[in-house]
Design a protein around this motif. Sequence first.
Motif, PDB file in Angstrom:
ATOM      1  N   GLU A  10      -2.615   3.575 -10.529  1.00 54.42           N
ATOM      2  CA  GLU A  10      -3.811   2.926 -11.052  1.00 54.42           C
ATOM      3  C   GLU A  10      -4.390   1.932 -10.059  1.00 54.42           C
ATOM      4  OE1 GLU A  10      -3.429   1.330 -14.912  1.00 54.42           O
ATOM      5  OE2 GLU A  10      -3.005   3.255 -15.877  1.00 54.42           O
ATOM      6  N   GLN A  11      -3.665   1.589  -9.024  1.00 56.11           N
ATOM      7  CA  GLN A  11      -4.179   0.696  -7.985  1.00 56.11           C
ATOM      8  C   GLN A  11      -4.949   1.448  -6.905  1.00 56.11           C
ATOM      9  OE1 GLN A  11      -3.909  -2.567  -8.593  1.00 56.11           O
ATOM     10  NE2 GLN A  11      -2.885  -1.848 -10.459  1.00 56.11           N
ATOM     11  N   ASP A  27      -7.951   3.660  -5.037  1.00 58.44           N
ATOM     12  CA  ASP A  27      -9.386   3.382  -4.926  1.00 58.44           C
ATOM     13  C   ASP A  27     -10.199   4.666  -5.106  1.00 58.44           C
ATOM     14  OD1 ASP A  27      -8.481   0.857  -4.188  1.00 58.44           O
ATOM     15  OD2 ASP A  27      -8.642   1.293  -2.048  1.00 58.44           O
ATOM     16  N   LYS A  59     -12.056  -0.807  -5.705  1.00 52.68           N
ATOM     17  CA  LYS A  59     -10.613  -1.036  -5.570  1.00 52.68           C
ATOM     18  C   LYS A  59      -9.910  -0.898  -6.914  1.00 52.68           C
ATOM     19  CE  LYS A  59     -10.807  -2.158  -1.172  1.00 52.68           C
ATOM     20  NZ  LYS A  59     -10.165  -1.327  -0.140  1.00 52.68           N
ATOM     21  N   GLY A  60      -8.833  -0.156  -6.903  1.00 51.15           N
ATOM     22  CA  GLY A  60      -7.976  -0.060  -8.069  1.00 51.15           C
ATOM     23  C   GLY A  60      -8.609   0.603  -9.279  1.00 51.15           C
TER      24      GLY A  60
END
Length: 608
Positions: free
Chosen positions: A493-494, A496, A518-519
């Motif tokens: 889930e982090q 991009d 991001k993320g």
Amino acid sequence: MLDNLFLQILNMSFTASIVILFVLVAKLPLKKAPKIFSYALWSVVLFRLVFPFSFESLLSLLPSNPTPISHKILYAQTPQIKTGIAGIDNAVNSSLPAPSLGASVNPMQIWTFIGEFVWLAGIAVLLLYSVVSLLRLQNRLKNAVHEKENVYLAEHLNTPFVLGIIRPKIYLPKALSLDEKQYILLHEQIHIRRFDHVIRMLSFLVLCVHWFNPLVWVAFILSGKDMEMSCDEAVIRRLGNDVKKDYSSSLLALATGRHIISGIPLAFGEGDTKSRIKNVLNYRKPTFWVIAIAVFIVVALYVGLMTNPKSSTTFNGSSYRVEEILYQAPMYSFGYTLDTAPQFSISSDYVLYSKQITDEDWIMHKGLNPYKISRQQLYTLFNPLNNKAHEAIDQAKLIYRADANDANHTFYLVIQLKNGDVLWALGYDTEDNRHIRWLFRLEEIGDRNGFSLTDQEVASMLGLSSFSAYCFSTYEMDNGLYIIGFLADGKTEQSDIGAGLFQFKAGEYQLLSRTIHKGQALVQDRIVLGLLIAPSNKYYDVVLSNNENLAEIRHASGGEAISEKVDRVNPSMTVIKLPETLRDTRYTFYDVTGQQIEGYIPAESTKK
């Protein structure tokens, strides 16, 4: 006619080359098995060299396109082959000559003509050599004495052999002892019962056609060795191990010392004498498990090598112009010519785009999906059905459809033919007005996938060299501009998600602008929005999402409301061109039921 035949022979020879390599590898685990199994495998090669068609199977071992050379290569502005093997395609395509501006003849036509001349000359030389060899041999056999049935004895004969096709005759040297005559005669009779003399002749004729392929020569020689060894083993099984020593001595004494290239006759002493003697002396009755494993390998390779891979689309990730107008419904006053016909683009994720020649930008339609419809049902959509449309539809292999959901119930068909050609059709699907208005044959233009950089190269240009990248969508525009949707890492889930605007100019790609979130790559309940800046202050909003429910984007700007349909793939990318004078634009997002989806994330763009 000759051009198509020559290109078909090249396609068959390419596919057969892959099969030959598989057979050469398969011979290693079959080393301890009876040679009849190795000999049987060469029939798959013969099939591929003779027949230009086959069945399709998910179990096919062929990694390539069975027809990598299209007949259109002779006239293409950018000639290409498509083997399905990237290394081969890149190496060959980079060396193919492209036509010069204003040239009256495509260089590919010249090279093909030269190739055809050399090919036919090679066939003529081999056939002439074979006929001369046969005539000289028959002259030597004038004084042969008939002994019994189809057996003849001749003076000054070096080795026994079989000669003839319909009524084959066995010629033996007069000097043979009775014991030698017994097993040598049996050897030649086994050849005839197995129709080896016919197979050998057919193999030689096929060799004449594919003489330019060195792997076919390898197959011809090695299949001859396996033929002889399997026949040797059949004699030993019939007469017992006691004849091994005498049989080997006869092989050594009667060896021709060379391969009879013409395939005539089928000689007892032909081939690798050392290997044959070694095989005879080491021959033992195989165990059950050796036979079982050999049968499994042969059957698996028969299925895997005799069938083609299941058809896959080749039209996605490409842009096209209209090459031929196959059909225009006569009920309409407006029609296209080749000069006014639109262009088409199909993204790598099967989204259909079109562009009129007077327009600057592409219009995104809908996502294409497999469509099951019979040829008879297709015929009824034409009124009247002309010969060109009929002949084209008869060759249909894969059909994809997209629906516009407008008042006319407009639908689009993309049809891939058996020869690789692509057709495009537009029609209407109301209950009382179901018909096709246009049917075009398309010609591919530009780079496949609209973008030739690898995922790793994209990551490096985006400054993501420490991450792995996956490019999931391509949006092609004019002037060598491409918008690429990508995932960076894409494992947590982090990770991009983002998009980059690239331009192909002066032989290289340049990164113009990018947006990275991001993320957000794997957050399912979020939709992200970014701005890309193109040359001449053109702006594009890019909506990226992993929300599998997203089906529609509505945006309002300057009092104008527009709806954009989203092809519901995961992840998805929708590109929206903004006016040159930027205004505040508001977006709302909806699922397929019309329910609004909340919670999207706007983001700033960064310009390189």
